[in-house]
Structures are given as structure tokens and as C-alpha cells.
Design a protein around this motif. Structure first.
Motif, short mmCIF file in Angstrom:
data_model
loop_
_atom_site.label_atom_id
_atom_site.label_comp_id
_atom_site.label_asym_id
_atom_site.label_seq_id
_atom_site.Cartn_x
_atom_site.Cartn_y
_atom_site.Cartn_z
N LEU A 16 0.78 -1.17 -0.09
CA LEU A 16 0.02 0.07 0.04
C LEU A 16 0.95 1.37 0.04
O LEU A 16 0.84 2.18 -0.96
CB LEU A 16 -1.01 -0.12 1.12
N CYS A 19 2.30 1.76 -3.46
CA CYS A 19 1.22 1.45 -4.44
C CYS A 19 1.65 0.34 -5.48
O CYS A 19 1.61 0.57 -6.75
CB CYS A 19 0.77 2.63 -5.09
N THR A 30 -8.50 -1.48 -4.61
CA THR A 30 -9.55 -0.55 -3.83
C THR A 30 -9.33 -0.56 -2.41
O THR A 30 -8.69 -1.11 -1.85
CB THR A 30 -10.99 -1.03 -4.25
N ILE A 31 -9.81 0.55 -1.91
CA ILE A 31 -9.71 0.86 -0.59
C ILE A 31 -11.30 1.11 0.07
O ILE A 31 -12.10 1.73 -0.64
CB ILE A 31 -9.03 2.05 -0.03
N THR A 40 -7.70 2.69 -6.07
CA THR A 40 -6.35 3.42 -5.74
C THR A 40 -5.70 3.94 -7.11
O THR A 40 -6.10 3.38 -8.27
CB THR A 40 -5.65 2.50 -4.94
N ASP A 41 -4.61 4.62 -7.29
CA ASP A 41 -3.80 4.95 -8.26
C ASP A 41 -2.28 5.41 -7.53
O ASP A 41 -1.79 4.88 -6.61
CB ASP A 41 -4.29 5.96 -9.06
N THR A 44 -2.04 7.02 -3.93
CA THR A 44 -2.37 6.51 -2.85
C THR A 44 -1.17 6.40 -2.10
O THR A 44 -0.19 5.81 -2.22
CB THR A 44 -2.98 5.04 -3.07
N ILE A 125 -5.82 8.95 -0.83
CA ILE A 125 -6.67 7.68 -1.03
C ILE A 125 -6.21 7.52 -2.62
O ILE A 125 -6.12 6.20 -3.11
CB ILE A 125 -8.11 7.73 -0.62
N ASN A 126 -6.72 8.63 -3.45
CA ASN A 126 -6.24 8.54 -4.92
C ASN A 126 -5.66 9.96 -5.30
O ASN A 126 -5.94 10.89 -4.24
CB ASN A 126 -7.23 7.78 -5.64
#
Length: 442
Positions: A16, A19, A30-31, A40-41, A44, A125-126
Motif C-alpha cells: 500500500l 502502490c 480498492t480501499i 487507488t492509483d 495512494t 486515497i487517490n
């Protein structure tokens, strides 16, 4: 309940952080936060450890010192601002900490190149969504709903250093008070809020300027000065309510993208000047974009932890998150204005381990982001990490390799740590640093 997942399998802390989703090339990472999924991207950088603090709501916990300070401040505004016996300030204490970049930055006129937007400062988060970095992120949405006087209270998230006064999650109170001409100038009806060149019905055809240090170009000097006087009187009254009528204070000129003019309020406390809040006259563009075109407003924001630590002599910010009864019982069933001095339940010794590593060729001592390392240390070590300090920078004279050395201070708040268990955690941090940053441990 906060969850982090890759469709059918969980993501590790380090994946995480980086990324790195190569293990599932066909999956969409996803989160899931509060029953809503976010894709996410490359932006993140929020970690499982940080997400574990969501929904704790310390400011609403009855026996937490943050809740005592919150209630004292709310009571001050309830008693100071009333209309026909009812409080004129509304209070919002359960606003979602997940906000858009528009809310957190654009609505507040924060420039695209402002350092507060960087990944090293915020938990994204993104690219379009993050954990709010300040409660001011909700200001425009509340103004759009038609509110004119309100308090916003909650947890905010910023990537920061690790020591006894800094934590990646803390709590803020932000406030806005806006007034129309007839409210501000009820005794002087001939005075105006705006300069003749400014049309509040068509605010967007006027380019507002903040070149004059005394006021925004759209406002009259009389309106600005009267709002400034009200703002400062109200906030001096607040710190006197918290710290006593004889508290010494001073105003310091400041800059915030969303207010002008702006100030910081400092108090002389425990033989030091302590900054307690920032404030100013809200930029008219924010008000115009949110709807109320015929008002002038002031705003301020303060951190609950800073106030609570000063008032109650709490030495370590991590204690705010403690569930230990020895800590919480000292604030249990106390009168709001009671003088409380925190007494350490016991003092456990520190363990200090250093970590040194060579950086990979693509990084230098100037381009490596310490906040990335701090997050990694916090994720692996958890709440036994008391402080992380950059101890040394070194460039090898022959190989030109770059090296960094950090001191990690370990201390448990509720028991004595054994050096052997600290060493195990330290080894895990070394392994994690190698994997995350491609460094070589020295």
C-alpha cells in the motif's frame, strides 16, 4: 469498520505504501472506507496504520482530555453568541474525514503548486480523494447549505515527523462567523461592507486583490477593521476562558491562502510563547463561490491536542490515544473548568536503536522523503515508536553514494520494553526499508 483489500485478498502495508499492485495485474485495487470503495492509483499513500485511527472520535469520548477542551470551547461560543436565548453557532462534530482535493484545496484557493498539496504532506486515497488535512475542508459545503455561524470539529491527517508533540492524526476546531451589513453596522447604517467598485451581485466580474496588507480590495477598511476587532476580542475571550483572565497574549501577522488579513495568536505560558490558533478575514472569493454574496466573515482554527497538552501538562501526544485506565481515570467525571494536572502512572525506560542505509542511485539525501520512512517505521513498530530523528547525512567522498542515519526511540506507554523485543522490531523495520526503498543497510 475500515477495511483495505484487493477484491479477494488483502494488501500488505508495504504494498500500500508503494502502490505496488504487480501481484494482481488484472485486479483493480480498492480501499473500502466506511462502506464506500475508492479506486487507488499512483497517488495512494495512506497506510493501514493510519486508517486504523478512523472512527475513533477521541473528541467525543467522555473521559478523554480532548473532549473536555472541545466542550469548554463549544460552551464559550454557545454562551457568547445567542439570539433570543438560543445559540447562534451550530456545531458539526461527525463530518466524514474523507474529502476531495476540491474541498481540501481548490475551494480554499490553495494554489496548485502549494507544498501542502504534496504526497509528502498528505494522506491520499487517490489523486482526487484524501483524508482531510484540516477541518477548513468543510467550510465551503457548510456555507453552501446556508449556514453563517458554525464550528467544525474532528480529526485531521498530516504526514509529519515523529516526536512527543507530533502525531499523524490530531483534532481541530475550525469556525466561521459571517455578518451582513445590517448586522455589522447596526449602529452605523451609512457604512458599507464593500467598496463602490465591487458589486456583490456580480462578484466574479471583479478581481479581488490581497496586495493591501490591511484589507482585501473588495472590502471597505471600516468593515475589515470592525471584523478584525470582533475576531480578536472573541478569541482573546476564548483563551482567557481556557487559561485564565491574566494570560499574556500577542498577535503575529501570518499568511493563509483562504484568509486576508491573517494572524496567529500566541500566549505566554510556562515561560514560553505558545502559538494556539490561526485566524483571519475569509477571502471573499470563497464566500461568493459558496453563495452568500452580501456578507463578510472571519474564520479561525486551533488544535485540540496543543491546548490539552498545555492545560493538563500531558507530556506525550500518544497518550491521547491511550485506553489505559490509569490515564483516562484522571479525566473521569471531572468538572469542565477543574484544574487537572496529569500525573504519570509510571515512567518506562526508552530503548534507542539506530538505522543507517545507503540510498539507491536514483535517490540522494536531498530527494529522499523522510515522511515516507516515518510512515514505514510507524506501520511496522506501531505505538511503541516514541520518536524518529534524522541523525546523520553522509556522502562517500569516493563512491559518491548517499547515506542516511536515523535514531529510532522505542518506549511503551504501559510497560517496560525488553531490548530483545525491540531488536526484533528493529530488524523488521530494516527489512521493510530494504523492500520499500531499495536501500542497503549499513
Amino acid at each position: 469498520m475500515t477495511k483495505i483489500f484487493f477484491r479477494n485478498f488483502r494488501v500488505s502495508c508495504l504494498q500500500l505504501n508503494k502502490c505496488n499492485y504487480a501481484t494482481a495485474p488484472n485486479a483493480i485495487a480498492t480501499i473500502k472506507l466506511n462502506n464506500k470503495e475508492y479506486v487507488t492509483d499512483d497517488y495512494t499513500n495512506v497506510t493501514p496504520k493510519i486508517l486504523s485511527y478512523l472512527n475513533r472520535n477521541l473528541h467525543l469520548k467522555k473521559d478523554n482530555p480532548l473532549s473536555l477542551v472541545r466542550q469548554r470551547i463549544v460552551n464559550y461560543f454557545y454562551s457568547s453568541f445567542t439570539h433570543r436565548g438560543n445559540p447562534t453557532f451550530s456545531v458539526y462534530e461527525n463530518l466524514s474525514p474523507v474529502v476531495t482535493t476540491k474541498q481540501n484545496f481548490d475551494d480554499l484557493l490553495i494554489p496548485e503548486n502549494h507544498p501542502s498539496r504534496t504526497k509528502s504532506d498528505c494522506y491520499y486515497i487517490n489523486r482526487k480523494t484524501l483524508l482531510r488535512a484540516h477541518m477548513t475542508a468543510h467550510q465551503s459545503e457548510l456555507l453552501r447549505s446556508g449556514l453563517d455561524n458554525f464550528l467544525m470539529i474532528g480529526d485531521v491527517y498530516r504526514r509529519d515527523e515523529i516526536d512527543s508533540t507530533h502525531f499523524p492524526v490530531f483534532h481541530q476546531i475550525d469556525a466561521v462567523r459571517s455578518q451582513r451589513k445590517e448586522q455589522l453596522f447596526q449602529d452605523f447604517p451609512d457604512l458599507e461592507l464593500f467598496e463602490p467598485t465591487f458589486d456583490p451581485q456580480n462578484p466574479h466580474i471583479f478581481t479581488n486583490s490581497i496586495k493591501d496588507p490591511n484589507k482585501q480590495s473588495c472590502h471597505t477598511l471600516e468593515a475589515t477593521k470592525l471584523m478584525e476587532a470582533q475576531l480578536k476580542n472573541h478569541l482573546i475571550g476564548l483563551v482567557q476562558t481556557l487559561f485564565g483572565d491574566n494570560i499574556k497574549h500577542r498577535w503575529v501577522e501570518a499568511y493563509f491562502p483562504f484568509t486576508h488579513p491573517s494572524w496567529e495568536l500566541e500566549i505566554f505560558y510556562e515561560n514560553n510563547w505558545l502559538e494556539v490558533l490561526g485566524c483571519g478575514i475569509v477571502r471573499n472569493e470563497i464566500l461568493a463561490n459558496a453563495g452568500p454574496n452580501n456578507t463578510i466573515a472571519y474564520a479561525f482554527g486551533l488544535g485540540l491536542e496543543r491546548i490539552a497538552m498545555a492545560l493538563y501538562k500531558i507530556p506525550d501526544i500518544r497518550l491521547m490515544w491511550s485506553k489505559d485506565s490509569g490515564f483516562l481515570s484522571q479525566f473521569e467525571d471531572k468538572a469542565l473548568n477543574e484544574r487537572i494536572t496529569y500525573k504519570p502512572v509510571s515512567s518506562y525506560p526508552q530503548c534507542v536503536n539506530d538505522i543507517s542505509f545507503w540510498l539507491p542511485p536514483n535517490l540522494t539525501i536531498d530527494t529522499f522523503t523522510s515522511n515516507d520512512f516515518y510512515d514505514l517505521v510507524r506501520d511496522v513498530g506501531g505505538d511503541i515508536i516514541e520518536q524518529v530523528k534524522l541523525k546523520d547525512k553522509f556522502v562517500h567522498p569516493k563512491s559518491k553514494k548517499h547515506s542516511l542515519c536515523y535514531s529510532i526511540i522505542y518506549r511503551h506507554l504501559e510497560r517496560t520494553l525488553k531490548q530483545a523485543e525491540v531488536n526484533e522490531v528493529h530488524k523488521e523495520i530494516e527489512k521493510a526499508a530494504v523492500k520499500a526503498f531499495n536501500v542497503i543497510i549499513r
